[in-house]
Design an enzyme around this catalytic site. Structure first.
Site, mmCIF file in Angstrom:
data_model
loop_
_atom_site.group_PDB
_atom_site.id
_atom_site.type_symbol
_atom_site.label_atom_id
_atom_site.label_comp_id
_atom_site.label_asym_id
_atom_site.label_seq_id
_atom_site.Cartn_x
_atom_site.Cartn_y
_atom_site.Cartn_z
ATOM 1 N N VAL A 120 0.848 -1.215 0.569
ATOM 2 C CA VAL A 120 0.039 -0.084 -0.278
ATOM 3 C C VAL A 120 0.345 1.404 -0.446
ATOM 4 O O VAL A 120 0.920 1.866 -0.691
ATOM 5 C CB VAL A 120 -0.938 0.182 1.166
ATOM 6 C CG1 VAL A 120 -2.018 1.373 1.097
ATOM 7 C CG2 VAL A 120 -2.087 -1.407 0.994
ATOM 8 N N MET A 121 1.683 0.645 1.348
ATOM 9 C CA MET A 121 2.522 2.829 0.797
ATOM 10 C C MET A 121 3.352 2.931 0.103
ATOM 11 O O MET A 121 3.527 4.021 -0.741
ATOM 12 C CB MET A 121 3.673 2.697 2.628
ATOM 13 C CG MET A 121 2.814 2.728 3.609
ATOM 14 S SD MET A 121 1.987 4.286 3.379
ATOM 15 C CE MET A 121 3.143 5.115 4.695
ATOM 16 N N VAL A 175 9.928 -1.907 1.630
ATOM 17 C CA VAL A 175 9.050 -3.065 1.964
ATOM 18 C C VAL A 175 9.507 -3.662 3.241
ATOM 19 O O VAL A 175 9.758 -2.844 4.369
ATOM 20 C CB VAL A 175 10.645 -4.283 1.335
ATOM 21 C CG1 VAL A 175 10.675 -4.146 0.485
ATOM 22 C CG2 VAL A 175 11.611 -4.118 2.291
ATOM 23 N N ALA A 195 10.295 -4.654 7.432
ATOM 24 C CA ALA A 195 11.417 -3.779 7.607
ATOM 25 C C ALA A 195 11.810 -5.667 8.343
ATOM 26 O O ALA A 195 11.155 -6.472 8.370
ATOM 27 C CB ALA A 195 10.609 -3.238 9.293
ATOM 28 N N SER A 254 5.767 9.474 6.979
ATOM 29 C CA SER A 254 4.242 8.793 7.592
ATOM 30 C C SER A 254 3.427 9.941 7.097
ATOM 31 O O SER A 254 3.169 10.272 6.737
ATOM 32 C CB SER A 254 4.120 10.234 9.089
ATOM 33 O OG SER A 254 2.892 9.827 9.952
ATOM 34 N N LYS A 312 10.938 8.912 13.345
ATOM 35 C CA LYS A 312 9.811 8.208 13.190
ATOM 36 C C LYS A 312 9.221 7.452 13.787
ATOM 37 O O LYS A 312 8.187 7.315 14.548
ATOM 38 C CB LYS A 312 10.427 7.405 11.919
ATOM 39 C CG LYS A 312 8.832 6.958 11.572
ATOM 40 C CD LYS A 312 7.708 7.867 10.897
ATOM 41 C CE LYS A 312 6.331 7.650 10.762
ATOM 42 N NZ LYS A 312 6.005 5.949 10.682
ATOM 43 N N HIS A 334 7.950 9.748 17.200
ATOM 44 C CA HIS A 334 6.532 10.712 16.621
ATOM 45 C C HIS A 334 5.537 8.986 16.364
ATOM 46 O O HIS A 334 4.964 9.740 17.117
ATOM 47 C CB HIS A 334 7.226 10.298 14.599
ATOM 48 C CG HIS A 334 5.704 11.068 13.511
ATOM 49 N ND1 HIS A 334 4.484 9.638 13.916
ATOM 50 C CD2 HIS A 334 4.828 11.440 13.646
ATOM 51 C CE1 HIS A 334 4.136 10.132 12.767
ATOM 52 N NE2 HIS A 334 3.301 11.299 13.194
ATOM 53 N N ASN A 335 5.372 7.958 16.415
ATOM 54 C CA ASN A 335 4.678 6.326 16.465
ATOM 55 C C ASN A 335 4.402 6.527 17.508
ATOM 56 O O ASN A 335 3.252 6.478 18.310
ATOM 57 C CB ASN A 335 5.520 5.626 15.940
ATOM 58 C CG ASN A 335 5.287 5.880 14.228
ATOM 59 O OD1 ASN A 335 5.266 7.000 13.352
ATOM 60 N ND2 ASN A 335 5.099 4.240 13.672
ATOM 61 N N GLU A 357 1.982 8.950 19.134
ATOM 62 C CA GLU A 357 1.021 8.814 18.234
ATOM 63 C C GLU A 357 -0.329 7.902 18.972
ATOM 64 O O GLU A 357 -1.310 8.204 18.776
ATOM 65 C CB GLU A 357 1.618 8.313 16.915
ATOM 66 C CG GLU A 357 0.185 7.568 15.870
ATOM 67 C CD GLU A 357 0.375 6.762 14.603
ATOM 68 O OE1 GLU A 357 1.238 7.724 13.705
ATOM 69 O OE2 GLU A 357 0.210 6.073 14.389
ATOM 70 N N TYR A 358 0.803 7.188 19.728
ATOM 71 C CA TYR A 358 -0.371 6.239 20.244
ATOM 72 C C TYR A 358 -0.859 7.171 21.983
ATOM 73 O O TYR A 358 -1.277 7.116 22.017
ATOM 74 C CB TYR A 358 1.642 5.527 21.415
ATOM 75 C CG TYR A 358 1.616 3.791 20.974
ATOM 76 C CD1 TYR A 358 1.824 4.022 19.590
ATOM 77 C CD2 TYR A 358 1.651 2.886 20.975
ATOM 78 C CE1 TYR A 358 2.331 2.969 18.854
ATOM 79 C CE2 TYR A 358 2.056 1.301 20.687
ATOM 80 C CZ TYR A 358 2.228 1.943 19.495
ATOM 81 O OH TYR A 358 2.978 0.342 18.926
ATOM 82 N N LYS A 390 2.652 -2.370 16.266
ATOM 83 C CA LYS A 390 3.564 -3.255 15.421
ATOM 84 C C LYS A 390 4.644 -2.951 15.930
ATOM 85 O O LYS A 390 5.660 -3.149 15.143
ATOM 86 C CB LYS A 390 3.183 -3.239 14.183
ATOM 87 C CG LYS A 390 2.117 -3.157 13.115
ATOM 88 C CD LYS A 390 2.295 -2.243 11.736
ATOM 89 C CE LYS A 390 1.204 -3.246 10.478
ATOM 90 N NZ LYS A 390 0.794 -2.801 9.243
ATOM 91 N N ARG A 414 18.225 4.068 50.304
ATOM 92 C CA ARG A 414 19.286 3.340 49.766
ATOM 93 C C ARG A 414 20.780 3.023 50.173
ATOM 94 O O ARG A 414 21.198 1.953 50.317
ATOM 95 C CB ARG A 414 19.519 4.148 48.698
ATOM 96 C CG ARG A 414 18.311 3.958 47.231
ATOM 97 C CD ARG A 414 18.408 4.136 46.235
ATOM 98 N NE ARG A 414 19.158 3.503 45.446
ATOM 99 C CZ ARG A 414 21.031 4.194 44.596
ATOM 100 N NH1 ARG A 414 21.322 5.728 44.651
ATOM 101 N NH2 ARG A 414 21.778 3.398 43.608
HETATM 102 P P1 2AM Z 1 6.062 -9.010 -1.911
HETATM 103 O O1 2AM Z 1 4.436 -8.856 -2.326
HETATM 104 O O2 2AM Z 1 6.466 -9.799 -3.104
HETATM 105 O O3 2AM Z 1 4.829 -10.216 -0.804
HETATM 106 C C1 2AM Z 1 5.323 -5.534 2.644
HETATM 107 O O4 2AM Z 1 4.565 -6.874 2.488
HETATM 108 C C2 2AM Z 1 5.897 -5.568 0.895
HETATM 109 O O5 2AM Z 1 7.640 -5.978 1.529
HETATM 110 C C3 2AM Z 1 5.995 -6.145 -0.164
HETATM 111 O O6 2AM Z 1 6.035 -5.361 -0.995
HETATM 112 C C4 2AM Z 1 6.520 -7.010 -0.043
HETATM 113 O O7 2AM Z 1 6.353 -8.105 -1.381
HETATM 114 C C5 2AM Z 1 7.605 -7.045 0.545
HETATM 115 N N1 2AM Z 1 8.851 -8.118 0.570
HETATM 116 C C6 2AM Z 1 8.121 -9.128 1.642
HETATM 117 N N2 2AM Z 1 8.929 -9.599 2.976
HETATM 118 C C7 2AM Z 1 10.337 -9.276 1.833
HETATM 119 C C8 2AM Z 1 11.062 -10.553 0.801
HETATM 120 N N3 2AM Z 1 12.162 -10.952 1.845
HETATM 121 N N4 2AM Z 1 11.916 -10.027 -0.446
HETATM 122 C C9 2AM Z 1 11.797 -8.786 -1.311
HETATM 123 N N5 2AM Z 1 10.229 -7.986 -0.467
HETATM 124 C C10 2AM Z 1 9.448 -8.653 0.181
#
Ligand code: 2AM
Length: 486
Positions: A16-17, A80, A82, A134, A189, A192-193, A196-197, A267, A457
């Protein structure tokens, strides 16, 4: 490939992002190449680019042709998951990159991972940035808040793009700035999160008090939050909260909010923020209370059981049956929320400052408040006041003692105390508001009972103590003296 057919930038990772940020970049006139491990997402993005106005976006199914389609020095934003996926994607892309090219990680990555990768990339002659993004889906598509940190040279290579794709706030500029070296973009960031919490928890408590003690209906809550969104609390989170109270259940009677299970997911960035606060010995009780509240919310089955035990044992919800003046309560809760929020931001900012000092990042707190004014989830009119406070004094020890915020807190403290007392007496937990108030009440006091803790103490551990009247370090044989007295 002729240079005019090369893309200005690349983006890998089209969830999505990633998709939305790629379309945003293309819409701002920067030709972009996109790639994703699963190729159907590439085709999907290309389709969207066509539909959303024939945007200059090209999709690639293999990493080599993707990388080679970008003009040098190449810049690739990676969005992708983290952790390990980031390492795998770097590996996939970097074999095709050349000296001076750059990878930007736009995910919510742990800052030390970014620092490790930046070093490894440097060894290959490549540049690296960790960039907090964000604003969710909507922000990514139409203007997020961007927090890039790492190689300044790499930042300069794409500054023109970032300035255009970031949210634009009138009189304040694009919501992006070079944050600082190393993993500072990810760290900022992360905090920031955490903030946000805190914001979300405080809003939830305001809702709970108004609903449970004030007996406000969803219609009334909608109106109250919509009204609040016209004043000092004006913010994205208050706005969406007002909206939420207006949505009817599509699967039954009543409002949808009442059908949502009271279990909050997470997360990890909130947890990291609290862990970092502990590491740095910075008090962040409001943010910590928001994390604890999520943990407790997760114990739904236990809470259902406990509720039954205490109800059967005679502790019914009668505590909530106090008669209150609704109008006064609404006004008090608004003030309590605002004052609590000031304390929460003071904690977050001090956490960032402590890390900045530890790492030598030289972060500008006022600039951070500025780039959070638009695009991101915590965007609020209130951030302008924070920016001004740091403009007035960049070395401000705490937002609480900025003359304007100090006055605002003092003006609201009676209402704040009334709300917290009412909630406590009604058996309604307001951990965020209570934590903020306790933070304020500790910070503003010249003397705390810490003298007693230090004496304890020294009594049991000979940890020594300082005196208020004589310089030096002292130890007393408390036990012997106590026995002698007997
Ligand atoms: P995908 O569509 O091939 O699963 C969020 O999950 C993003 O991270 C997606 O674009 C996903 O790709 C990517 N992603 C997750 N694991 C990955 C990996 N091991 N190598 C490359 N892209 C990955």
């Amino acid at each position: 490939m002729a240079s005019e057919t090369l893309s200005r930038i690349g983006l890998a990772g089209l969830a999505v992002m990633g998709q939305n940020l790629a379309l945003n970049i293309a819409e701002k006139g920067f030709p972009i190449s996109v790639y994703n491990r699963t190729t159907s997402k590439v085709d999907e993005t290309v389709e969207r680019a066509k539909k959303e106005g024939n945007l200059p976006l090209r999709g690639f199914h293999d990493p080599k042709s993707f990388v080679l389609s970008i003009q040098k020095p190449r810049v690739i934003i990676m969005l992708v998951k983290a952790g390990a996926p980031v390492d795998q994607t770097i590996k996939t892309l970097s074999v095709h990159l050349e000296k001076g090219d750059c990878i930007i990680d736009g995910g919510n990555e742990w800052y030390e991972n970014t620092e490790r990768r930046e070093k490894a990339m440097n060894d290959l002659g490549l540049l690296y940035l960790g960039m907090g993004v964000s604003g969710g889906e909507e922000g990514a598509r139409h203007g997020p808040s961007l927090m890039p940190g790492g190689s300044f040279e790499a930042y300069k290579n794409i500054e023109d793009i970032l300035l255009k794709v970031a949210a634009q706030v009138p009189d304040s500029g694009p919501c992006v700035t070079y944050i600082g070296k190393g993993g500072s973009g990810n760290f900022v960031k992360m905090v920031h999160n955490g903030i946000e919490y805190g914001d979300m928890q405080l809003i939830a408590e305001a809702y709970d008090v108004l609903k449970t003690v004030g007996k406000l209906s969803n219609e009334e809550l909608h109106q109250v939050f919509a009204e609040w969104n016209k004043g000092e609390l004006l913010s994205f989170l208050i706005e969406i909260t007002a909206d939420i109270f207006s949505i009817k259940d599509d699967k039954g009677q009543g409002h949808l909010v009442d059908k949502v299970l009271d279990k909050t997911g997470m997360k990890g960035t909130g947890k990291w923020t609290v862990q970092q606060a502990a590491e740095l010995s910075v008090a962040a009780p409001t943010i910590a209370s928001s994390l604890d509240s999520r943990f407790l919310s997760g114990l739904k089955d236990e809470r259902v059981n406990a509720a039954k035990i205490f109800r059967d044992g005679g502790l019914a919800d009668v505590l909530c049956d106090q008669v209150v003046d609704k109008k006064q309560l609404i006004d008090d809760v608004r003030q309590a929320l605002y004052a609590s929020k000031i304390c929460s931001y003071a904690q977050g900012m001090n956490l960032i400052r402590a890390k900045s000092i530890e790492k030598g990042w030289d972060l500008k707190l006022g600039e951070l408040a500025r780039i959070w004014k638009g695009g991101c989830i915590i965007r609020a009119i209130f951030l302008d006041r924070i920016k001004k406070a740091y403009d007035r004094n960049p070395d401000l020890a705490s937002l609480l003692i900025d003359p304007e915020f100090a006055k605002e807190i003092v003006d609201r403290q009676s209402a704040w105390r009334r709300v917290v007392s009412l909630a406590i007496n009604s058996g309604i937990s307001t951990p965020g508001m209570c934590a903020s108030l306790a933070y304020f009440d500790s910070y503003r006091r010249e003397s705390l009972p810490a003298n007693l803790v230090q004496a304890q103490r020294d009594y049991f551990g000979a940890h020594t103590y300082e005196r208020i009247d004589v310089e030096g370090s002292f130890h007393t044989e408390w036990f012997k003296l106590a026995k002698l007295k007997i």
